[in-house]
Motif scaffolding. Structure first.
Motif, PDB file in Angstrom:
ATOM      1  N   ASN A  86       0.661  -1.237   0.000  1.00 22.10           N
ATOM      2  CA  ASN A  86       0.565   0.061   0.287  1.00 22.10           C
ATOM      3  C   ASN A  86       0.835   1.297  -0.066  1.00 22.10           C
ATOM      4  O   ASN A  86       0.545   2.959  -0.400  1.00 22.10           O
ATOM      5  N   THR A  87       2.162   1.334  -0.103  1.00 20.54           N
ATOM      6  CA  THR A  87       2.983   2.456   0.197  1.00 20.54           C
ATOM      7  C   THR A  87       4.088   2.233  -1.057  1.00 20.54           C
ATOM      8  O   THR A  87       4.397   2.318  -1.188  1.00 20.54           O
ATOM      9  N   ARG A  88       3.495   2.120  -2.411  1.00 22.73           N
ATOM     10  CA  ARG A  88       4.407   1.510  -3.541  1.00 22.73           C
ATOM     11  C   ARG A  88       3.910   2.909  -4.721  1.00 22.73           C
ATOM     12  O   ARG A  88       3.331   3.789  -4.335  1.00 22.73           O
ATOM     13  N   GLU A  89       4.828   2.869  -5.426  1.00 18.53           N
ATOM     14  CA  GLU A  89       5.349   3.978  -5.964  1.00 18.53           C
ATOM     15  C   GLU A  89       4.422   4.172  -7.202  1.00 18.53           C
ATOM     16  O   GLU A  89       3.213   3.059  -7.195  1.00 18.53           O
ATOM     17  N   VAL A  90       3.550   5.572  -7.285  1.00 17.10           N
ATOM     18  CA  VAL A  90       2.674   5.383  -8.360  1.00 17.10           C
ATOM     19  C   VAL A  90       2.987   5.730  -9.531  1.00 17.10           C
ATOM     20  O   VAL A  90       3.924   5.934  -9.861  1.00 17.10           O
ATOM     21  N   ASP A  91       1.680   4.645 -10.796  1.00 17.66           N
ATOM     22  CA  ASP A  91       2.136   4.357 -11.713  1.00 17.66           C
ATOM     23  C   ASP A  91       1.402   4.180 -12.398  1.00 17.66           C
ATOM     24  O   ASP A  91       0.087   3.992 -12.232  1.00 17.66           O
ATOM     25  N   GLU A  92       1.700   5.292 -13.572  1.00 21.92           N
ATOM     26  CA  GLU A  92       0.616   5.897 -14.085  1.00 21.92           C
ATOM     27  C   GLU A  92      -0.246   4.571 -15.442  1.00 21.92           C
ATOM     28  O   GLU A  92      -1.172   4.870 -15.860  1.00 21.92           O
ATOM     29  N   LYS A  96      -7.402   1.437 -14.375  1.00 24.45           N
ATOM     30  CA  LYS A  96      -9.206   1.988 -13.892  1.00 24.45           C
ATOM     31  C   LYS A  96     -10.256   1.006 -14.238  1.00 24.45           C
ATOM     32  O   LYS A  96     -10.543   1.327 -15.226  1.00 24.45           O
ATOM     33  N   THR A 231      -1.918  -3.395 -13.601  1.00 28.18           N
ATOM     34  CA  THR A 231      -1.004  -2.790 -14.308  1.00 28.18           C
ATOM     35  C   THR A 231      -1.668  -2.964 -15.639  1.00 28.18           C
ATOM     36  O   THR A 231      -2.285  -4.181 -15.705  1.00 28.18           O
ATOM     37  N   ARG A 346       9.645  -0.445  -3.613  1.00 25.88           N
ATOM     38  CA  ARG A 346       8.047  -0.289  -3.705  1.00 25.88           C
ATOM     39  C   ARG A 346       7.538  -0.350  -5.433  1.00 25.88           C
ATOM     40  O   ARG A 346       6.806   0.761  -4.941  1.00 25.88           O
ATOM     41  N   ARG A 347       8.548  -0.396  -6.299  1.00 26.19           N
ATOM     42  CA  ARG A 347       8.526  -0.509  -7.484  1.00 26.19           C
ATOM     43  C   ARG A 347       8.125  -1.915  -8.164  1.00 26.19           C
ATOM     44  O   ARG A 347       8.928  -2.123  -8.413  1.00 26.19           O
TER      45      ARG A 347
END
Length: 350
Positions: A86-92, A96, A231, A346-347
């Motif tokens: 839950n603290t992973r790096e933001v991934d575009e 969704k 992803t 975290r990636r």
């Protein structure tokens, strides 16, 4: 001038001057102590202190919750522990639910005919040229997991020739089990007729015979569970795995096949449901025995569901995803894992 100096000296001797700040004692870590007995004693003391602090915080939290319930107020919200997930790096590229482009791509990709139930999956399983002792056992268990799967010996045939043969025989996927030092260490999954090709590292293989209290699977089509493929790349890998299994599971067989993705490691498990009836004793109230609908007193049965593992058990790690069928020289890769991509714990990519 001399009187001023004398007064200044007198005031400093009386304590009127500013005192230097007290020196802070540095915390001594157990790793800094060379003596083994002292080090273990300090470590045990720190561990006990942490345990007492944790217990004190838990008591204070329970008291606050009890006080809020007595006053008719809402209890304080429970804190969510921080984890690597839950603290992973933001991934575009995270999918969704309202992504129209993703749904449009699903309708036009290589797996749409199978996932829309227009055609049934037909799988060909083979090995590398140099097979091992555990390879045939692993393939035998793969055949029991994947319906409509057929095993062909590799022999001396080139992989491109096998792909051509599989296309002529209307196979929808090709699985190649690679072995090294008598141990399966990689899986190659090729979508037919036009790809893609996924290369996985295989590790921590446990066969059915080595699993304690294992069950034997039936020939029913299993339910498929895919977890945490969030992803765009993970979604594509999930659809590739999904295309290996029929889309109409037979629930009477009570079989479940799970691919759980966690930190880019895909854990495979194969279970079956078991429903057991256990007797529960009823509490007698004030000396009166409870009776059932027929007027007879006795324990009632309670149905309990549990899982029994059927095996095999292994872990997959994606190495590359290639456009089209297998081609080492002129193939175009969609994604390749490289060591320099692992910049943080975290990636994640799936």
């Amino acid at each position: 001038m001399g009187g001023d100096n004398n007064r200044r000296k007198r005031s400093e001797s009386d304590g009127g001057g500013e005192e230097p700040p007290p020196e802070r004692k540095m915390d001594v870590l157990p790793s800094m102590i060379k003596n083994k007995e002292k080090r273990s004693a300090v470590h045990a003391k720190l561990k006990q202190q942490k345990k007492l602090e944790k217990r004190k915080k838990a008591k204070a939290r329970d008291a606050a919750e009890k006080r809020a319930l007595e006053l008719g107020e809402e209890p304080p919200a429970k804190k969510i522990p921080k984890t690597i997930e839950n603290t992973r790096e933001v991934d575009e590229t995270v999918c969704k639910p309202d992504d129209e482009e993703l749904f449009a791509g699903n309708d036009a990709d290589e797996f749409s005919s199978i996932l829309k139930r227009e055609s049934n999956p037909k799988i060909l399983i083979t090995t590398c040229r140099f097979n091992s002792s555990r390879g045939p056992e692993f393939i035998k268990e793969l055949l029991s997991v994947i319906p409509n799967a057929t095993y062909y010996k590799r022999g001396t045939y080139d992989l491109k020739k096998i792909v051509e043969y599989a296309n002529k025989k209307d196979f929808t996927s090709l699985i190649v089990v690679h072995t090294n030092r008598r141990e399966p260490d990689a899986l190659l999954i090729i979508g037919l007729p036009a790809g893609p090709t996924a290369h996985f590292k295989l590790s921590k293989l446990v066969l059915r015979k080595d699993i304690k209290n294992h069950g034997n699977p039936t020939s029913h089509e299993p339910e498929l569970v895919l977890n945490n493929f969030t992803t765009r790349l993970g979604h594509r890998i999930g659809r590739l795995i999904q295309s290996l299994f029929p889309q109409e599971p037979n629930f009477r067989g009570r079989r479940v096949v799970t691919f759980h993705n966690q930190r880019d490691f895909i854990f495979f498990r194969h279970h079956r449901y078991i429903f057991e009836e256990k007797e529960t004793k009823q509490i007698e109230s004030k000396g009166k025995k409870t009776k059932d609908a027929n007027g007879e007193s006795g324990p009632k049965g309670k149905v309990i569901a549990r899982l029994q593992e059927c095996g095999p058990r292994f872990t997959l790690k994606l190495i590359s995803l290639q456009h089209g069928t297998f081609d080492t020289k002129g193939g175009e890769y969609e994604w390749v894992h490289k060591p320099e991509m692992d910049t943080s714990r975290r990636r994640f990519f799936l």
